[in-house]
Design a protein around this motif. Sequence first.
Motif, short mmCIF file in Angstrom:
data_model
loop_
_atom_site.label_atom_id
_atom_site.label_comp_id
_atom_site.label_asym_id
_atom_site.label_seq_id
_atom_site.Cartn_x
_atom_site.Cartn_y
_atom_site.Cartn_z
N VAL A 164 0.80 -1.23 0.00
CA VAL A 164 0.00 0.00 0.00
C VAL A 164 0.83 1.28 0.00
N LEU A 165 2.12 1.20 0.30
CA LEU A 165 2.96 2.40 0.40
C LEU A 165 2.88 3.26 -0.85
N PHE A 166 2.88 2.63 -2.03
CA PHE A 166 2.96 3.40 -3.27
C PHE A 166 1.65 4.06 -3.66
N LEU A 167 0.59 3.84 -2.86
CA LEU A 167 -0.63 4.62 -3.04
C LEU A 167 -0.39 6.09 -2.71
N SER A 168 0.74 6.39 -2.07
CA SER A 168 1.07 7.77 -1.70
C SER A 168 1.44 8.61 -2.90
N ASP A 169 1.92 7.97 -4.00
CA ASP A 169 2.39 8.75 -5.15
C ASP A 169 2.45 7.93 -6.42
N ILE A 170 3.40 7.01 -6.54
CA ILE A 170 3.75 6.48 -7.85
C ILE A 170 2.66 5.61 -8.47
N PHE A 171 1.88 4.88 -7.66
CA PHE A 171 0.79 4.11 -8.23
C PHE A 171 -0.30 5.05 -8.77
N PRO A 172 -0.82 6.01 -7.97
CA PRO A 172 -1.78 6.95 -8.55
C PRO A 172 -1.24 7.74 -9.74
N THR A 173 0.05 8.08 -9.70
CA THR A 173 0.62 8.85 -10.81
C THR A 173 0.67 8.02 -12.08
N GLY A 174 1.12 6.77 -11.97
CA GLY A 174 1.13 5.90 -13.15
C GLY A 174 -0.27 5.60 -13.64
N TYR A 175 -1.20 5.42 -12.71
CA TYR A 175 -2.59 5.16 -13.09
C TYR A 175 -3.19 6.38 -13.77
N MET A 176 -2.93 7.58 -13.22
CA MET A 176 -3.43 8.80 -13.84
C MET A 176 -2.89 8.95 -15.26
N ALA A 177 -1.61 8.62 -15.45
CA ALA A 177 -1.00 8.71 -16.78
C ALA A 177 -1.79 7.88 -17.79
N ALA A 178 -2.17 6.67 -17.37
CA ALA A 178 -2.96 5.80 -18.25
C ALA A 178 -4.40 6.29 -18.36
N ASP A 179 -4.95 6.75 -17.25
CA ASP A 179 -6.32 7.26 -17.23
C ASP A 179 -6.49 8.43 -18.19
N PHE A 180 -5.48 9.30 -18.26
CA PHE A 180 -5.51 10.44 -19.17
C PHE A 180 -5.62 10.01 -20.64
N CYS A 181 -5.22 8.78 -20.94
CA CYS A 181 -5.16 8.32 -22.33
C CYS A 181 -6.51 7.91 -22.90
N ASN A 182 -7.55 7.91 -22.05
CA ASN A 182 -8.89 7.54 -22.53
C ASN A 182 -8.84 6.24 -23.34
N ILE A 183 -8.30 5.22 -22.71
CA ILE A 183 -7.97 3.97 -23.41
C ILE A 183 -9.23 3.25 -23.89
N GLN A 184 -9.19 2.86 -25.17
CA GLN A 184 -10.25 2.09 -25.80
C GLN A 184 -9.71 0.71 -26.17
N PRO A 185 -10.63 -0.27 -26.33
CA PRO A 185 -10.17 -1.59 -26.78
C PRO A 185 -9.37 -1.48 -28.07
N GLU A 186 -8.34 -2.26 -28.16
CA GLU A 186 -7.43 -2.30 -29.31
C GLU A 186 -6.41 -1.17 -29.33
N ASP A 187 -6.42 -0.28 -28.33
CA ASP A 187 -5.45 0.82 -28.30
C ASP A 187 -4.04 0.32 -28.03
N THR A 188 -3.08 1.02 -28.64
CA THR A 188 -1.66 0.83 -28.36
C THR A 188 -1.16 2.07 -27.63
N ILE A 189 -0.58 1.85 -26.45
CA ILE A 189 -0.08 2.94 -25.62
C ILE A 189 1.44 2.85 -25.56
N ALA A 190 2.12 3.94 -25.90
CA ALA A 190 3.59 3.98 -25.83
C ALA A 190 4.00 4.76 -24.59
N ILE A 191 4.93 4.21 -23.82
CA ILE A 191 5.33 4.81 -22.55
C ILE A 191 6.85 5.00 -22.54
N TRP A 192 7.28 6.26 -22.41
CA TRP A 192 8.70 6.57 -22.29
C TRP A 192 9.07 6.59 -20.82
N GLY A 193 10.04 5.75 -20.45
CA GLY A 193 10.52 5.68 -19.08
C GLY A 193 9.95 4.48 -18.35
#
Length: 389
Positions: A164-193
Amino acid sequence: MKALTWHGKSDIRCESVPDPKIQHARDAIIKVTACAICGSDLHIFDGVMPGMEGGDILGHETMGEVVEVGAENKALKVGDRVVVPFTIACGECFFCKKGFFSGCERTNPDKEKAAKLWGHSPAGLFGYTHLLGGYAGGQAEYLRVPYADVGPIKVPNGLTDEQVLFLSDIFPTGYMAADFCNIQPEDTIAIWGCGPVGQFAIKSAFLLGAARVIAIDTVPERLAMAAASGAITIDFMKEDVYDRIQDLTHGRGADACIDAVGTEPRTGASFDSVVDRVKVATFMGTDRPHVLRQAIQNCRNFGIVSIVGVYGGLLDNIPMGSAINRGLTFRMAQTPVQHYLPKLLDRVERGEIDPSFVITHTASLEEGPELYKTFRDKKDGCIKVVLKP
């Protein structure tokens, strides 16, 4: 108490400092049971972030046990086990009421300084620059938590600190990054880093339904972890990123691109990354946006560029012509952690994700200064450090 303190570039010390005290009736004091070193802390370690003062206590990924509660705090009691968001929010202002907790209008006492740089001030943050409040951080034995009736979330005893420690920052931040992408079925997401935030962005993109994730890095251990999560990996020192993504997407580009690197990409990755570094060294620029340029160029027409890597100042040579003419959407933010906490804790409880997968090093607070160097230099397979005060 013992705490990790900043004394200049590359100078982090574990030393004795005064114990925190209740300063406001909504405060709480927690005894820290686990904390972590974040990639954002490395910006401080490397002297990139302005506004630091000698002796500042670092750290913004923290959890622990409540040992003292202010008189007006009815949400917590002594003995509660909590995770503390890195963003400090009042819960009552215009932005907090809209769920934009990282834009809180009340929690940055130095908001005039921030406004001079950015136009307006975001919320205060733990363990960071005095542009953002200069709050004492959580890489310490104890932490004072302001507005503790709003931020910390109670966690079940059946889950370990590491889950649960990473709920403080990096898990929500990574999740938000993906959430911002408005992901649809069949989407390809490219992640730098493929650092810790990138790893959680990979996991989150799949949780949100992405068909494919492309992960770009050059550190073998990071690429191996990304591949273990199901990502297609690109080593940017061995392959041309643009050509490979074009090939994988049949010339269309990725549906969304995530910049999980920010202002400190690897110098030498390309000609323009070298130029960026020279500009910063000669005070001709403040940030190095090489990765952002790549994300824009590799995004398909009418795609989304999601930015969660930290930038502090002004960017140079951004291909806005490409973005405008091809209809790109930009999404970015300091993470409003409080908004994401309940749903992500629920995912952990249901066993959909175990955030501890990212941990490679666990150590004492006293070992923290040396592990800052290990983490920064990517030695010993280091991807994520957890400290146990």
